[in-house]
Design a protein around this motif. Structure first.
Motif, short mmCIF file in Angstrom:
data_model
loop_
_atom_site.label_atom_id
_atom_site.label_comp_id
_atom_site.label_asym_id
_atom_site.label_seq_id
_atom_site.Cartn_x
_atom_site.Cartn_y
_atom_site.Cartn_z
N ILE A 130 0.84 -1.21 0.00
CA ILE A 130 0.00 0.00 0.00
C ILE A 130 0.87 1.25 0.00
O ILE A 130 0.59 2.23 -0.71
CB ILE A 130 -0.94 -0.01 1.22
CG1 ILE A 130 -1.99 -1.11 1.06
CG2 ILE A 130 -1.62 1.37 1.39
CD1 ILE A 130 -2.88 -1.29 2.28
N LEU A 131 1.96 1.25 0.79
CA LEU A 131 2.88 2.39 0.81
C LEU A 131 3.50 2.60 -0.56
O LEU A 131 3.64 3.75 -1.01
CB LEU A 131 3.97 2.16 1.86
CG LEU A 131 5.06 3.24 1.98
CD1 LEU A 131 4.44 4.59 2.32
CD2 LEU A 131 6.10 2.85 3.03
N ALA A 132 3.85 1.52 -1.25
CA ALA A 132 4.43 1.64 -2.59
C ALA A 132 3.43 2.26 -3.57
O ALA A 132 3.78 3.14 -4.37
CB ALA A 132 4.87 0.27 -3.09
N ILE A 133 2.17 1.80 -3.50
CA ILE A 133 1.13 2.34 -4.37
C ILE A 133 0.90 3.82 -4.08
O ILE A 133 0.77 4.64 -4.98
CB ILE A 133 -0.18 1.54 -4.20
CG1 ILE A 133 0.02 0.10 -4.70
CG2 ILE A 133 -1.33 2.22 -4.94
CD1 ILE A 133 -1.15 -0.81 -4.39
N ALA A 134 0.86 4.15 -2.78
CA ALA A 134 0.63 5.54 -2.39
C ALA A 134 1.76 6.44 -2.87
O ALA A 134 1.52 7.55 -3.37
CB ALA A 134 0.50 5.63 -0.87
N GLY A 173 3.84 4.70 8.82
CA GLY A 173 3.57 4.14 7.50
C GLY A 173 2.12 4.29 7.09
O GLY A 173 1.83 4.66 5.94
N GLY A 174 1.20 4.04 8.02
CA GLY A 174 -0.22 4.16 7.71
C GLY A 174 -0.64 5.59 7.44
O GLY A 174 -1.33 5.86 6.46
N THR A 175 -0.19 6.51 8.30
CA THR A 175 -0.60 7.90 8.12
C THR A 175 0.07 8.54 6.90
O THR A 175 -0.55 9.32 6.19
CB THR A 175 -0.28 8.73 9.38
OG1 THR A 175 1.09 8.52 9.75
CG2 THR A 175 -1.17 8.34 10.54
N ILE A 176 1.33 8.19 6.67
CA ILE A 176 2.01 8.72 5.49
C ILE A 176 1.36 8.20 4.21
O ILE A 176 1.16 8.95 3.25
CB ILE A 176 3.51 8.38 5.52
CG1 ILE A 176 4.22 9.21 6.61
CG2 ILE A 176 4.17 8.64 4.17
CD1 ILE A 176 5.65 8.82 6.86
N SER A 177 1.01 6.91 4.20
CA SER A 177 0.32 6.35 3.03
C SER A 177 -0.99 7.08 2.77
O SER A 177 -1.32 7.41 1.62
CB SER A 177 0.05 4.85 3.24
OG SER A 177 1.25 4.11 3.30
N ALA A 178 -1.74 7.35 3.85
CA ALA A 178 -3.01 8.07 3.70
C ALA A 178 -2.76 9.46 3.13
O ALA A 178 -3.48 9.92 2.24
CB ALA A 178 -3.71 8.17 5.06
N GLY A 179 -1.73 10.14 3.64
CA GLY A 179 -1.42 11.47 3.16
C GLY A 179 -1.05 11.49 1.69
O GLY A 179 -1.49 12.36 0.93
N LEU A 180 -0.25 10.52 1.29
CA LEU A 180 0.15 10.44 -0.13
C LEU A 180 -1.06 10.16 -1.02
O LEU A 180 -1.20 10.74 -2.10
CB LEU A 180 1.21 9.35 -0.31
CG LEU A 180 2.55 9.58 0.40
CD1 LEU A 180 3.47 8.37 0.22
CD2 LEU A 180 3.23 10.84 -0.10
#
Length: 282
Positions: A130-134, A173-180
């Protein structure tokens, strides 16, 4: 009882992983299991967590002081309510509500069932993807600064932070992914992530401190050593991370998460590790 060397190593792990998008809770769960060490207990977790959060308070002290001051004054002076710092105060409050509510509702499940190493390995992999996709999504469109943050987006960040109640997800990781995914720059997503973590982590740490009497007496010497190491290393990790992401992607963290998740699942699958390895029965 935790030994000095164990405390130093776990303090180093806490400091290194608390602010990177690789999940500190997963590492503090996995590495003692891999090394055959006993769970250090609630006191150790609480005190070292407060150590790393102190690093955030000091690093962002000017931002935090300005936010608290402006937000407080805005309660009595309507003219200040549109100020960025006053709005940020509300954004942090809104973003903190989900983790507070869900953490209370599912406390027993989080502390027991979700510490299974198979779950941690899976979440490391899934949320790494998910982080990679974001990060890829952010790269193909104009990224917004933190000044564009809105209340609905703050709530979105908060829901993502609540997912970090599951070991292996990673609060940052979760919050940064959401932000991206919401269109913010890497720097904006990371900065708000750090600010958002302050009330949640401090509250969690203080609550854990009240549980000290429920378990064995803590080894305060090694625990304090671990806290000091976590503070120093955590402060350096914040400075490095914010500088790193200004010109680099999150892909190295993604690769690390996926590799660690695969290793954990493989070790459990072949019987080298038990799913509950390292957990002390209460």
């Amino acid at each position: 009882m935790i030994e000095w060397f164990h405390g130093a190593v776990l303090g180093l792990i806490q400091g290194l992983t608390e602010f990177l998008p690789i999940s500190s809770s997963a590492h503090l769960r996995v590495f003692p299991a891999l090394l055959g060490w006993q769970d250090p207990g609630a006191a150790f977790t609480a005190v070292t967590q407060l150590g790393t959060e102190t690093a955030v308070l000091i690093y962002f002290r000017r931002d935090i002081a300005s936010i608290i001051k402006t937000w407080t004054l805005s309660l009595f002076k309507p003219a200040l309510r549109s100020h960025q710092d006053a709005r940020m105060g509300w954004f942090v409050i809104m973003g903190t509500l989900p983790i507070g509510i869900l953490g209370k509702l599912f406390q027993d499940t989080i502390e027991k069932d979700l510490r299974d190493l198979r779950i941690i390995g899976t979440t490391l992999i899934v949320f790494g993807v998910i982080l990679a996709i974001a990060d890829r999504t952010r790269a193909v469109r104009h990224a917004k600064p933190i000044t564009d943050l809105t209340l609905p987006h703050a709530a979105g960040y908060g829901l993502a932070q609540a997912l970090a109640l599951i070991p292996g997800v990673s609060r940052s990781g979760g919050t940064i992914s959401a932000g991206l995914l919401l269109g913010y720059s890497r720097e904006a997503a990371a900065r708000y992530s750090f600010l958002l973590a302050i009330p949640a982590v401090l509250a969690s740490g203080v609550l854990e401190l009240f549980k000290i009497g429920e378990g064995p007496a803590p080894a305060w010497g090694p625990t304090i050593l671990a806290t000091l190491i976590a503070f120093v290393v955590g402060y350096a990790a914040i400075a490095w991370f914010l500088k790193y992401i200004s010109n680099n992607s999150f892909i190295p963290f993604v690769i690390y998460r996926i590799a660690l998740g695969i290793v954990i699942i493989a070790l459990v699958s072949v019987g080298t590790l038990a799913p509950d390895a390292g957990v002390v029965a209460k």
